[in-house]
Write a protein that holds these residues in place. Structure first.
Motif, PDB file in Angstrom:
ATOM      1  N   LYS A 118       0.826  -1.213   0.000  1.00  0.00           N
ATOM      2  CA  LYS A 118       0.000   0.000   0.000  1.00  0.00           C
ATOM      3  C   LYS A 118       0.855   1.255   0.000  1.00  0.00           C
ATOM      4  CE  LYS A 118      -4.378  -1.324   2.200  1.00  0.00           C
ATOM      5  NZ  LYS A 118      -5.261  -1.074   3.363  1.00  0.00           N
ATOM      6  N   ALA A 119       1.849   1.280   0.892  1.00  0.00           N
ATOM      7  CA  ALA A 119       2.678   2.476   1.025  1.00  0.00           C
ATOM      8  C   ALA A 119       3.526   2.704  -0.221  1.00  0.00           C
ATOM      9  CB  ALA A 119       3.564   2.361   2.258  1.00  0.00           C
ATOM     10  N   VAL A 120       4.240   1.692  -0.639  1.00  0.00           N
ATOM     11  CA  VAL A 120       5.115   1.834  -1.805  1.00  0.00           C
ATOM     12  C   VAL A 120       4.289   2.081  -3.059  1.00  0.00           C
ATOM     13  CG1 VAL A 120       6.791   0.623  -3.260  1.00  0.00           C
ATOM     14  CG2 VAL A 120       6.954   0.452  -0.774  1.00  0.00           C
ATOM     15  N   GLY A 121       3.150   1.410  -3.156  1.00  0.00           N
ATOM     16  CA  GLY A 121       2.297   1.581  -4.321  1.00  0.00           C
ATOM     17  C   GLY A 121       1.760   2.996  -4.481  1.00  0.00           C
ATOM     18  N   GLN A 122       1.692   3.752  -3.365  1.00  0.00           N
ATOM     19  CA  GLN A 122       1.254   5.144  -3.430  1.00  0.00           C
ATOM     20  C   GLN A 122       2.429   6.121  -3.420  1.00  0.00           C
ATOM     21  OE1 GLN A 122      -2.161   6.380  -1.165  1.00  0.00           O
ATOM     22  NE2 GLN A 122      -2.963   4.288  -1.017  1.00  0.00           N
ATOM     23  N   GLY A 123       3.620   5.595  -3.729  1.00  0.00           N
ATOM     24  CA  GLY A 123       4.774   6.463  -3.906  1.00  0.00           C
ATOM     25  C   GLY A 123       5.484   6.873  -2.648  1.00  0.00           C
ATOM     26  N   TRP A 124       5.255   6.151  -1.542  1.00  0.00           N
ATOM     27  CA  TRP A 124       5.897   6.500  -0.275  1.00  0.00           C
ATOM     28  C   TRP A 124       7.217   5.747  -0.107  1.00  0.00           C
ATOM     29  CZ3 TRP A 124       4.831   9.793   3.800  1.00  0.00           C
ATOM     30  CH2 TRP A 124       3.602  10.474   3.753  1.00  0.00           C
ATOM     31  N   PRO A 125       8.315   6.446   0.187  1.00  0.00           N
ATOM     32  CA  PRO A 125       9.487   5.746   0.707  1.00  0.00           C
ATOM     33  C   PRO A 125       9.112   5.087   2.034  1.00  0.00           C
ATOM     34  CG  PRO A 125      10.041   7.983   0.027  1.00  0.00           C
ATOM     35  CD  PRO A 125       8.538   7.887   0.020  1.00  0.00           C
ATOM     36  N   VAL A 126       9.735   3.951   2.331  1.00  0.00           N
ATOM     37  CA  VAL A 126       9.430   3.234   3.570  1.00  0.00           C
ATOM     38  C   VAL A 126      10.733   2.924   4.297  1.00  0.00           C
ATOM     39  CG1 VAL A 126       8.373   1.175   4.585  1.00  0.00           C
ATOM     40  CG2 VAL A 126       7.339   2.237   2.568  1.00  0.00           C
ATOM     41  N   LEU A 127      10.707   3.108   5.606  1.00  0.00           N
ATOM     42  CA  LEU A 127      11.780   2.670   6.490  1.00  0.00           C
ATOM     43  C   LEU A 127      11.251   1.477   7.260  1.00  0.00           C
ATOM     44  CD1 LEU A 127      12.231   5.830   6.049  1.00  0.00           C
ATOM     45  CD2 LEU A 127      13.394   5.791   8.259  1.00  0.00           C
ATOM     46  N   VAL A 128      11.924   0.336   7.155  1.00  0.00           N
ATOM     47  CA  VAL A 128      11.498  -0.858   7.877  1.00  0.00           C
ATOM     48  C   VAL A 128      12.543  -1.232   8.913  1.00  0.00           C
ATOM     49  CG1 VAL A 128      10.761  -3.252   7.734  1.00  0.00           C
ATOM     50  CG2 VAL A 128      10.263  -1.688   5.842  1.00  0.00           C
ATOM     51  N   HIS A 129      12.139  -1.200  10.186  1.00  0.00           N
ATOM     52  CA  HIS A 129      13.009  -1.600  11.293  1.00  0.00           C
ATOM     53  C   HIS A 129      13.110  -3.113  11.303  1.00  0.00           C
ATOM     54  CE1 HIS A 129      13.846  -1.715  15.862  1.00  0.00           C
ATOM     55  NE2 HIS A 129      13.530  -2.956  15.544  1.00  0.00           N
ATOM     56  N   ALA A 130      14.350  -3.636  11.152  1.00  0.00           N
ATOM     57  CA  ALA A 130      14.575  -5.082  11.193  1.00  0.00           C
ATOM     58  C   ALA A 130      15.937  -5.332  11.826  1.00  0.00           C
ATOM     59  CB  ALA A 130      14.505  -5.696   9.801  1.00  0.00           C
ATOM     60  N   ASN A 131      15.957  -5.956  12.992  1.00  0.00           N
ATOM     61  CA  ASN A 131      17.206  -6.229  13.701  1.00  0.00           C
ATOM     62  C   ASN A 131      17.655  -7.679  13.570  1.00  0.00           C
ATOM     63  OD1 ASN A 131      18.597  -4.057  15.064  1.00  0.00           O
ATOM     64  ND2 ASN A 131      16.750  -3.735  16.268  1.00  0.00           N
ATOM     65  N   GLY A 132      16.764  -8.624  13.900  1.00  0.00           N
ATOM     66  CA  GLY A 132      17.141 -10.033  13.858  1.00  0.00           C
ATOM     67  C   GLY A 132      17.245 -10.568  12.445  1.00  0.00           C
ATOM     68  N   ASP A 133      17.981 -11.664  12.279  1.00  0.00           N
ATOM     69  CA  ASP A 133      18.170 -12.209  10.930  1.00  0.00           C
ATOM     70  C   ASP A 133      16.870 -12.749  10.345  1.00  0.00           C
ATOM     71  OD1 ASP A 133      18.087 -14.413  12.685  1.00  0.00           O
ATOM     72  OD2 ASP A 133      19.546 -15.565  11.523  1.00  0.00           O
ATOM     73  N   LYS A 134      15.996 -13.286  11.190  1.00  0.00           N
ATOM     74  CA  LYS A 134      14.708 -13.775  10.683  1.00  0.00           C
ATOM     75  C   LYS A 134      13.823 -12.600  10.274  1.00  0.00           C
ATOM     76  CE  LYS A 134      11.991 -17.292   9.798  1.00  0.00           C
ATOM     77  NZ  LYS A 134      12.384 -18.280   8.757  1.00  0.00           N
ATOM     78  N   ALA A 135      13.894 -11.519  11.016  1.00  0.00           N
ATOM     79  CA  ALA A 135      13.152 -10.318  10.636  1.00  0.00           C
ATOM     80  C   ALA A 135      13.644  -9.789   9.298  1.00  0.00           C
ATOM     81  CB  ALA A 135      13.310  -9.245  11.716  1.00  0.00           C
ATOM     82  N   VAL A 136      14.953  -9.721   9.132  1.00  0.00           N
ATOM     83  CA  VAL A 136      15.514  -9.269   7.852  1.00  0.00           C
ATOM     84  C   VAL A 136      15.045 -10.175   6.721  1.00  0.00           C
ATOM     85  CG1 VAL A 136      17.656  -9.023   6.532  1.00  0.00           C
ATOM     86  CG2 VAL A 136      17.533  -8.161   8.877  1.00  0.00           C
ATOM     87  N   GLU A 137      15.025 -11.468   6.974  1.00  0.00           N
ATOM     88  CA  GLU A 137      14.628 -12.430   5.940  1.00  0.00           C
ATOM     89  C   GLU A 137      13.204 -12.167   5.454  1.00  0.00           C
ATOM     90  OE1 GLU A 137      13.390 -17.088   5.991  1.00  0.00           O
ATOM     91  OE2 GLU A 137      15.381 -16.630   6.821  1.00  0.00           O
ATOM     92  N   TYR A 138      12.263 -12.001   6.388  1.00  0.00           N
ATOM     93  CA  TYR A 138      10.895 -11.828   5.892  1.00  0.00           C
ATOM     94  C   TYR A 138      10.646 -10.424   5.378  1.00  0.00           C
ATOM     95  CZ  TYR A 138       8.231  -9.952  10.080  1.00  0.00           C
ATOM     96  OH  TYR A 138       7.687  -9.211  11.098  1.00  0.00           O
TER      97      TYR A 138
END
Length: 620
Positions: A392-412
């Motif tokens: 939804k966000a990217v599709g409406q032209g928004w840059p997104v910051l995604v907080h991901a610390n753990g390796d499993k979080a980064v993976e998904y």
């Protein structure tokens, strides 16, 4: 896909305390708020407005043209950079502006530093709490305290409790002990904190201590009772329960809060920052007041402010943002405040043992968080919801910051990004996929990156922003306690990310670690684990060059924040945001970069900080 048995923080306010009731109300947007800022930045303290100046006689690194872009002179007027080059060239270009000349006397002039990820309002709130951080209590707190322990913070708490008249009071007039910055992982001897321990300090005065990560809090029984929390006798709370406790905890008065906000921004300016990026604005019940606070702070204060809108794991909350706002990716002129992105958070903190991992923390048999799985927490039990929100966000032209610390979080997170950024039959076109990849989409912290993750990020044109204090401050405990040596080598792989063709930035995540662009440069260049007596480097293959580290706190950080057309380098037509240092951080003879004195900070052609002098307001 969905995840079973992963634990879910279901965070409501993961990084920002509940600034509610008497402080943040819609009515505060009126004259009361404006009056509070005028008191913090009185007109009589105003300095001169934008000046016409030619700087020369020192080292001037413009960071233009992909290198240091060293020049002999720089000319500014009307808040804008007019010219760079030889002194005769700059004098010729500046003739119409009637400039005065400033001899740098061998000092170094750089673009103003850019803090790519911090939390401005909670940092201000915590200024009014008892500081229990693992950092030495120097004015700008850049060094670890080697004597940090539960016993040391215990003594601080007892001293504060002995002066009940100074404690903050809740709505009922009851005093609380509010403490911030507790971090068992950095204690000389790691000691897990529970309600029973805090009860020995006081059984009557509520005690609420916030972990330095912002993802955990520790309460005594009196605080649990005051908050009506009956299902967690351990007193160790994660995000949604923290929000419940903060709703009944004392709130600062508006004037006090604005004074603390001024202190945070003045400190940033004293460190050489001219731009800060708030990576979680709008997390409270009154987002419009938060936005109003930062707009006023940017207008009257010593830094320009960009922001990302915090979005909890709730599609309706995202829909509200998307309906109310559009991203301002082309800030113009001397615009001081702009909303640039959407912020999503998928997990917690690795040093707090809530980052979402593919395998249990190495220390899980010794240290754990009550109610939290040994692999940490995910905020999205159903990752398809995360993918939909990202779409939804990217599709409406928004840059997104995604907080991901753990390796499993980064993976998904990367799996979801791939779905959103890849053209498919019946899905988005190749042209749409190309446009989306040009939004400078970010992964925040990106703490544990294996080679596959780096390759995927490069392919998708994603950009990591590294909390480099994870290496400098927490590297030893990650290597020897939390992860083990092999997994700790995956921390903050700055060099590998650059080699893969990504733009990177360094950030403090302040309040999590101290503000300090030169400190961040130093930790990226040397990767020294500062909690060790031998000062060993953590995976030295990932050390950055000095130039790469400097770009990561100037031009590349500005690029991450969609502000590089205005700031980040010293080029004609850009804003005259600059910093003057006593020494050159690119000089190989200078090792302790954090100790370089910031002599002056200039915002839009106005000097807003001078070493040894107090900050005032800025004439507009």
């Amino acid at each position: 896909m969905s995840h079973d048995h992963i634990g879910c923080a279901c965070c409501n306010l993961p990084h920002l305390p509940a600034l509610t009731s008497s402080l943040l109300t819609e009515s505060a947007l009126g004259g009361e708020l404006e009056a509070a800022f005028q008191q913090a930045y009185p007109p009589h303290a105003a300095t001169l407005g934008p000046q016409a100046v030619i700087f020369h006689g020192g080292v001037i690194h413009t960071l233009a043209s992909g290198g240091s872009g060293q020049v002999e002179a720089l000319g500014i007027a009307g808040g804008t950079i007019i010219a760079t080059g030889t002194l005769p060239e700059v004098r010729q270009a500046m003739q119409a502006h009637q400039p005065h000349e400033t001899d740098l006397r061998g000092r170094t002039l750089l673009p103003g530093f850019v803090e790519a990820h911090m939390h401005v309002l909670p940092s201000a709130l915590y200024k009014s709490w008892l500081s229990l951080t693992p950092f030495q209590q120097a004015p700008l707190q850049q060094e670890l305290n080697p004597e940090y322990s539960f016993q040391s913070i215990r003594q601080q708490i007892l001293s504060a409790l002995a002066q009940p008249q100074k404690l903050q009071k809740d709505k009922k007039g009851n005093p609380w002990l509010l403490g911030f910055g507790v971090d068992p992982s950095l204690m000389h001897h790691w000691e897990d904190i529970t309600a029973s321990q805090l009860d020995t300090l006081s059984s009557t005065v509520p005690i609420l201590l916030m972990n330095s990560s912002g993802h955990l809090a520790y309460l005594n029984t009196a605080a649990l009772n005051a908050a009506g929390i009956t299902d967690n006798p351990s007193g160790v709370l994660t995000e949604i329960k923290i929000a419940e406790a903060l709703l009944v905890a004392p709130q600062p008065k508006l004037l006090d809060f604005v004074a603390c906000l001024k202190q945070v921004l003045d400190n940033a300016s004293a460190m050489g920052f001219t731009t800060v990026f708030d990576a979680g604005l709008g997390a409270t019940e009154h987002p419009q007041v938060e936005i109003g606070l930062l707009k006023l702070a940017a207008h009257l204060g010593p830094v320009r402010i960009g922001a990302a809108l915090f979005t909890k794991p709730d599609e309706a909350a995202l829909d509200k943002w998307l309906k109310q706002y559009k991203p301002d990716l082309a800030s113009h002129g001397d615009q001081r405040f702009s909303i640039k992105a959407i912020k999503l958070i998928v997990d917690g903190s690795n040093q707090g043992l809530t980052g979402y991992q593919s395998r249990p923390y190495a220390c899980s048999h010794e240290h754990s968080i009550p109610g939290v799985p040994s692999t940490g927490l995910s905020n999205y039990q159903d990752t398809s919801k995360f993918t939909r929100m990202l779409e939804k966000a990217v599709g409406q032209g928004w840059p997104v910051l995604v907080h991901a610390n753990g390796d499993k979080a980064v993976e998904y997170v990367l799996d979801s990004y791939r779905q959103v950024l890849t053209s498919t039959p019946g899905g988005i076109s190749e042209e749409e996929a190309r446009k989306r990849r040009q939004l400078r989409l970010r992964v925040e912290h990106a703490s544990l990156l294996n080679n596959a993750a780096i390759n995927t990020m490069a392919e998708l044109q994603l950009n990591p922003s590294f909390l480099i204090g994870h290496v400098g401050y927490w590297g030893h405990t990650f290597q020897h306690t939390i992860f083990g040596r092999e997994r700790a080598d995956l921390l903050d792989r700055c060099h590998s990310a650059l080699q893969a063709g990504m733009h990177i930035s360094l950030h403090s995540d302040h309040f999590v670690s101290p503000l300090g662009p030169l400190r961040m440069m130093e930790q990226a260049v040397f990767r020294t684990m500062e909690a060790t007596s031998g000062k060993e480097a953590l995976n030295p293959r990932e050390c950055l060059s000095r130039m790469a580290a400097l770009r990561a706190v100037t031009l590349d950080a500005a690029w991450h924040c969609h502000l590089d057309h205005l700031v980040g380098s010293l080029e004609a037509g850009k804003r005259a945001d600059l910093v003057i240092l006593a020494q050159d951080p690119l000089d190989e003879a200078v090792r302790k970069l954090r100790d370089i004195v910031v002599e002056e900070t200039w915002l839009a052609g106005t000097r807003v900080h001078s070493h040894g002098k107090s900050s005032g307001s800025i004439a507009r």
